[in-house]
Enzyme design. Structure first.
Site, PDB file in Angstrom:
ATOM      1  N   HIS A  12       5.524  77.717  43.581  1.00 59.29           N
ATOM      2  CA  HIS A  12       4.889  77.436  44.871  1.00 59.29           C
ATOM      3  C   HIS A  12       5.724  76.394  45.626  1.00 59.29           C
ATOM      4  CE1 HIS A  12       0.735  76.710  47.003  1.00 59.29           C
ATOM      5  NE2 HIS A  12       1.688  77.034  47.851  1.00 59.29           N
ATOM      6  N   HIS A  68       1.150  78.384  33.941  1.00 55.85           N
ATOM      7  CA  HIS A  68       0.410  77.626  34.947  1.00 55.85           C
ATOM      8  C   HIS A  68       1.338  76.673  35.701  1.00 55.85           C
ATOM      9  CE1 HIS A  68      -3.363  75.530  36.322  1.00 55.85           C
ATOM     10  NE2 HIS A  68      -2.493  74.537  36.491  1.00 55.85           N
ATOM     11  N   GLU A  69       2.059  75.841  34.953  1.00 57.42           N
ATOM     12  CA  GLU A  69       2.906  74.837  35.605  1.00 57.42           C
ATOM     13  C   GLU A  69       4.092  75.469  36.335  1.00 57.42           C
ATOM     14  OE1 GLU A  69       1.813  72.011  36.066  1.00 57.42           O
ATOM     15  OE2 GLU A  69       0.195  72.020  34.605  1.00 57.42           O
ATOM     16  N   HIS A 109       2.929  76.362  39.752  1.00 63.71           N
ATOM     17  CA  HIS A 109       3.074  75.232  40.674  1.00 63.71           C
ATOM     18  C   HIS A 109       4.527  75.101  41.134  1.00 63.71           C
ATOM     19  CE1 HIS A 109      -0.905  73.581  40.321  1.00 63.71           C
ATOM     20  NE2 HIS A 109      -0.815  73.345  39.030  1.00 63.71           N
TER      21      HIS A 109
END
Length: 601
Positions: free
Chosen positions: A398, A391-392, A395
């Protein structure tokens, strides 16, 4: 028996600490840049009252803003990440406060600009854009200023609001200090009889325990601590809600929600559609709760029973090295170039891995333009933490692609799309893990984890969003937010979302008092909308392959803030202006629930 204690920051192995030195090699260099940046802010004054005079002056001012933004990000990120390493460290508490004050000083200094830009006729402004070298790069940003014209005040009033920024941040700061530095939870004995301290990082681990006594004691002990401070926490939360209501009223927005969503050009209907669509499928969550109760063979299912795996005799633990390998393999559908950057992040210590005394709870990705992103974890070897890593890093990737592709003014993507890349990574990882096992119990264990993602991200975050909507509406009507009214409202929502099969422990009524995201109002709904968009994107990537990956990375991840969030998602193939992505995600939840019931029959 000796209590197991967390290590101090100084005792942590450096290979598991993030490479903060990539921002500043030492504190002295940070101080030098802080001083230089503070001095550079003074240059802004030379442009006040002159932006309408020529395109060249406007361009020079905007370039100065970009330069200041670059240095401010570096100063602010370093100060706060050092503070997050150990929130009890008074030196970095001071750095963090100084950096925050510098941001306020900058915002105050440039507060005249939007009003000046709005004061000139639009034809003059766009004549500047057309005929001034380099100014066309700022066309989208200038259009954004024009879009905000109805809610922009005079230069004097904007400066006054900017000056109030430090004071206005007090409720969030107070809660953060209480929740991260001051609060102390009791210790309990774990499954092995060892005395262990309850921390933010260990709490979920306790709730995942197969030993119900451990789950119950951890749950009751943690919430007892918050309940002792319920009136203070209610006052702090109420102050934050009132602060936001003040800003909304000052800017003539109809509500705080409208103000917060307007920043990303998100219609209020998107927020309300999410809540309505989840309400339409509330029976699925009730069905899942009933299945959990049945499979756990409990006469009463309590809140502290919601997090432990319902598939028995499967204990999956992953070291951090194993987690990295799983993430690399799970994200293979995103292509070789994506993989290479991911490996760079693992190799070059973008990640602060383990919990230590005073470390900020939770997980996040953050960084400054011109430097690689950083990821904070509190890794504890659980399956959930493997997904947190994916998940992180979503980020982080991105941010990496946005920073690489966009100029600084458009690099920082909006919150609405922030959770899409992270959750898409989780969905791809889950598909990979499910495809790699034929073991009935292990498959059921993984499906249960997937179901839990829906429960905690789509349903629970929507419940949080509804709580925020209702409490902000109460303040707008002039109603008081007290510990009693907040707890009664929260308890009723838990009952609605989870149904009659869940025994409502008194403690859960106070969950509102420990949610940091409530101090960034109308943020959490984006976890639910982002999750829905991510499910749609992951399906598209797996089905269509390279063409979908090109759209996803080239048009979405690399898009930054160069277009409105809804438009960026449309370019990748998902329309969040409709209810359809949320419905599709809930349809998948139903399919998984059917499969789980079949496996466990």
């Amino acid at each position: 028996m000796e209590q197991v204690k967390l290590k101090k920051r100084s005792e942590m192995d450096s290979k598991y600490k993030w490479s903060i030195e990539d921002l500043f090699a030492n504190d002295e260099l940070w101080k030098e840049e802080y001083i230089r940046t503070k001095e550079e802010i003074e240059k802004v004054k030379a442009y006040q009252g002159k932006l309408c005079q020529s395109g060249k002056l406007l361009y020079d001012f905007l370039k100065l803003q970009d330069d200041l933004s670059y240095h401010l990000q570096r100063v602010y990120v370093y100060a706060n990440q050092k503070y997050h390493e150990d929130t009890g460290n008074s030196i970095y508490q001071g750095f963090s406060e100084q950096a925050g004050n510098l941001i306020v000083a900058y915002e105050s200094a440039v507060s005249f600009a939007n009003a000046e830009i709005l004061s000139m006729p639009e034809e003059v402004l766009f004549n500047f854009v057309k005929n001034t070298a380099g100014l066309s790069e700022y066309e989208f940003a200038l259009n954004e200023i024009l879009r905000n014209k109805p809610y922009t005040l005079s230069g004097e009033m904007e400066e006054l609001l900017a000056l109030a920024g430090d004071m206005a941040s007090s409720p969030k700061t107070i809660f953060s200090m209480f929740n991260n530095a001051d609060i102390k939870f009791p210790s309990i004995r774990d499954e092995n009889g060892e005395l262990r301290e309850i921390t933010h990082g260990s709490f979920i681990l306790f709730l995942e325990s197969p030993d119900r006594r451990v789950r119950k004691e951890a749950f009751q002990s943690l919430y007892a601590t918050y309940m002792k401070n319920k009136n203070t926490l209610a006052a702090v939360y109420s102050a934050n809600v009132k602060k936001e209501a003040f800003y909304a009223k000052a800017r003539k927005f109809p509500s705080t929600m409208a103000m917060k969503l307007y920043n990303s050009n998100i219609p209020v209907e998107v927020y309300k559609n999410l809540i309505e669509t989840v309400h339409e499928k509330m029976s699925l969550m009730h069905r899942y709760v009933a299945l959990r109760k049945k499979l756990m063979e409990l006469e009463e299912l309590h809140v502290y029973d919601l997090y432990t795996p319902i598939v028995k005799d499967v204990d999956i633990k992953y070291s951090f090295e194993e987690a990295k390998e799983l993430v690399i393999k799970g994200l293979a559908p995103l292509g070789e170039k994506y993989r290479e950057v991911l490996l760079e992040g693992f190799r070059d210590r973008w990640i602060d891995v383990y919990e230590n005394q005073g470390k900020r709870s939770g997980a996040y990705s953050w960084g400054a333009y011109g430097t690689h992103p950083y990821v904070l974890l509190n890794y504890n070897n659980s399956l959930d933490n493997v997904f947190t890593l994916a998940h992180e890093m979503g980020h982080a990737m991105h941010s990496y692609y946005s920073n690489k592709t966009q100029p600084i003014i458009y690099a920082d993507y909006k919150i609405f799309v922030a959770e899409v890349a992270s959750t898409c990574n989780e969905a791809l990882l889950m598909e990979y893990m499910l495809s790699r096992t034929d073991d009935k119990k292990q498959k059921a264990y993984l499906i249960n984890h997937f179901l839990e993602q829906f429960r905690t991200t789509l349903y629970r975050q929507t419940m949080f969003a509804e709580f925020e909507m209702l409490t902000h509406e109460k303040t707008q009507r002039g109603e008081a937010l007290t510990a009693e009214t907040l707890s009664a409202q929260y308890r009723e929502l838990v009952r609605q979302y989870y149904g009659e099969e869940l025994a409502l422990d008194e403690e859960i009524s106070f969950e509102w008092s420990r949610i940091p995201h409530f101090y960034t109002p109308f943020y959490v709904y984006q976890y639910a909308t982002g999750y829905s968009a991510a499910i749609a994107l992951s399906r598209k990537i797996l089905k269509e392959g390279e063409s979908a990956v090109e759209d996803y990375i080239g048009k979405f991840l690399s898009g930054g803030n160069s277009d409105y969030p809804i438009e960026l998602l449309k370019k990748a193939g998902v329309d969040m202006g409709s209810k359809e992505p949320v419905r599709q995600a809930l349809d998948l939840f139903e399919e998984l629930l059917d499969e789980m019931e079949g496996l466990m029959a």
